[in-house]
Design a protein around this motif. Structure first.
Motif, mmCIF file in Angstrom:
data_model
loop_
_atom_site.group_PDB
_atom_site.id
_atom_site.type_symbol
_atom_site.label_atom_id
_atom_site.label_comp_id
_atom_site.label_asym_id
_atom_site.label_seq_id
_atom_site.Cartn_x
_atom_site.Cartn_y
_atom_site.Cartn_z
ATOM 1 N N LYS A 66 0.963 -1.165 0.097
ATOM 2 C CA LYS A 66 -0.030 0.165 0.070
ATOM 3 C C LYS A 66 0.857 1.288 -0.199
ATOM 4 C CE LYS A 66 -4.020 -1.834 2.487
ATOM 5 N NZ LYS A 66 -4.605 -1.908 3.793
ATOM 6 N N MET A 70 0.417 4.746 -2.208
ATOM 7 C CA MET A 70 -0.082 5.933 -1.649
ATOM 8 C C MET A 70 0.611 6.867 -1.838
ATOM 9 S SD MET A 70 -0.903 6.496 2.664
ATOM 10 C CE MET A 70 1.049 6.467 2.894
ATOM 11 N N TYR A 74 -0.304 10.532 -3.706
ATOM 12 C CA TYR A 74 -0.295 11.750 -2.915
ATOM 13 C C TYR A 74 0.759 12.735 -3.675
ATOM 14 C CZ TYR A 74 -3.149 10.310 0.996
ATOM 15 O OH TYR A 74 -4.235 10.057 1.996
ATOM 16 N N VAL A 155 1.144 13.147 4.216
ATOM 17 C CA VAL A 155 -0.071 12.811 4.046
ATOM 18 C C VAL A 155 -1.086 13.875 4.514
ATOM 19 C CG1 VAL A 155 -1.675 11.196 5.143
ATOM 20 C CG2 VAL A 155 0.257 10.079 4.420
ATOM 21 N N HIS A 192 -11.449 7.481 2.252
ATOM 22 C CA HIS A 192 -10.623 6.701 3.011
ATOM 23 C C HIS A 192 -10.885 5.156 2.859
ATOM 24 C CE1 HIS A 192 -9.203 10.239 5.095
ATOM 25 N NE2 HIS A 192 -8.343 9.562 5.553
ATOM 26 N N TRP A 195 -8.654 2.570 0.819
ATOM 27 C CA TRP A 195 -7.426 1.883 0.953
ATOM 28 C C TRP A 195 -7.814 0.499 1.877
ATOM 29 C CZ3 TRP A 195 -3.642 2.908 -1.779
ATOM 30 C CH2 TRP A 195 -3.474 4.165 -2.095
#
Length: 290
Positions: A66, A70, A74, A155, A192, A195
């Motif tokens: 992940k 991610m 981002y 994040v 959210h 994920w």
């Protein structure tokens, strides 16, 4: 050379028309253009990454799989947002991001408030006997806290730029601020689920409330993102560090509904109270009472 001149002459009117269209486009169109552009640019990168990571569709993604997905998602966001800003003749400052010393001060203030909030949450739970502190695992803090800190800053910063910066500002162009706050926070919570579905579903009310708290943080910070960025990053850093280092074990003295379903504070009453308490501090700050 003739081909290039012909191509330029052909594309220039189309580009000018697109610029004129985007400058006058409703907020919903601008928002959809951003998210579709973000997703469209990321999907090929995600497909290549999954291939390199030897992911099997029948197996769930592991944490180590992940993370690169991610990070790529981002890191793309500011680039896509920069394109939207160029098309709409806007600016990052309009979305609450101003690179100056005041931003760093607000970032530090928000981060401190976030750490204090999480510390207060777990101190209360220790006092009530709901959880125990695993002192033997404290030696892991140095090895895990610093990498998590930088990831949390990334994040927190990107999510605040996207949701409390771009999305809130655009929605507030065509709607009252309270509707924009509710809608942007709802989108923030629902996304959210990308994920992790099983663990995220119980957190949706808490995530929405967290989004509302971060909207208040932007309002408190003269419509900039420093406090919200720091606060968001601190919450991510503190909770991820506690989980990774396994600093806390729950005693089972009370139901998970109090401490958080699946050990997620935002999926429990105590986490909700923590968010409400932090929101109250922000409200006092905004009113000049602190």
């Amino acid at each position: 050379m003739i081909f290039l001149l012909t191509l330029t002459n052909f594309l220039t009117p189309s580009l000018n028309n697109l610029l004129a269209l985007m400058k006058n486009a409703p907020a919903l169109v601008v928002v959809m253009a951003f998210f579709l552009g973000w997703l469209g640019c990321w999907l090929p990168i995600a497909a290549i990454s999954l291939k390199l990571l030897n992911w099997q569709p029948i197996k769930p993604l592991q944490p180590e799989q992940k993370l690169p997905l991610m990070l790529s998602l981002y890191l793309l966001a500011p680039l896509i947002l920069g394109g939207v800003i160029w098309l709409t003749n806007s600016s990052f400052a309009n979305y609450g991001f101003v690179a100056n010393l005041a931003l760093l001060r607000s970032l530090a203030l928000g981060f401190s408030l976030g750490v204090i909030s999480i510390a207060s949450l777990f101190i209360c739970q220790f006092w009530l006997g709901w959880c125990d502190f695993e002192g033997l695992n404290i030696k892991q803090l140095l090895s895990v806290s610093f990498p998590i800190f930088f990831i949390a800053l990334l994040v927190g910063g990107i999510e605040e730029l996207v949701f409390r910066g771009f999305l809130l500002t655009e929605l507030a162009r065509d709607n009252p601020l309270w509707i924009a706050a509710i809608a942007s926070s709802l989108i923030f919570a629902v996304l959210h689920l990308v994920w992790e579905q099983r663990e995220t579903l119980p957190q949706l009310p808490g995530l929405w409330l967290l989004g509302m708290m971060l909207v208040l943080a932007r309002i408190c910070d003269r419509n900039t993102l420093g406090i919200a960025w720091g606060l968001h990053s601190a919450l991510v850093w503190a909770i991820a560090t506690i989980d990774t280092a396994q600093l806390v074990t729950y005693t089972g003295k009370v139901s998970e509904l109090w401490t958080g379903i699946n050990k997620k504070p935002l999926a429990g009453v105590s986490g909700i109270i923590c968010v409400l308490g932090t929101s109250l501090i922000l409200w006092f700050f905004e009113r000049g009472l602190l």
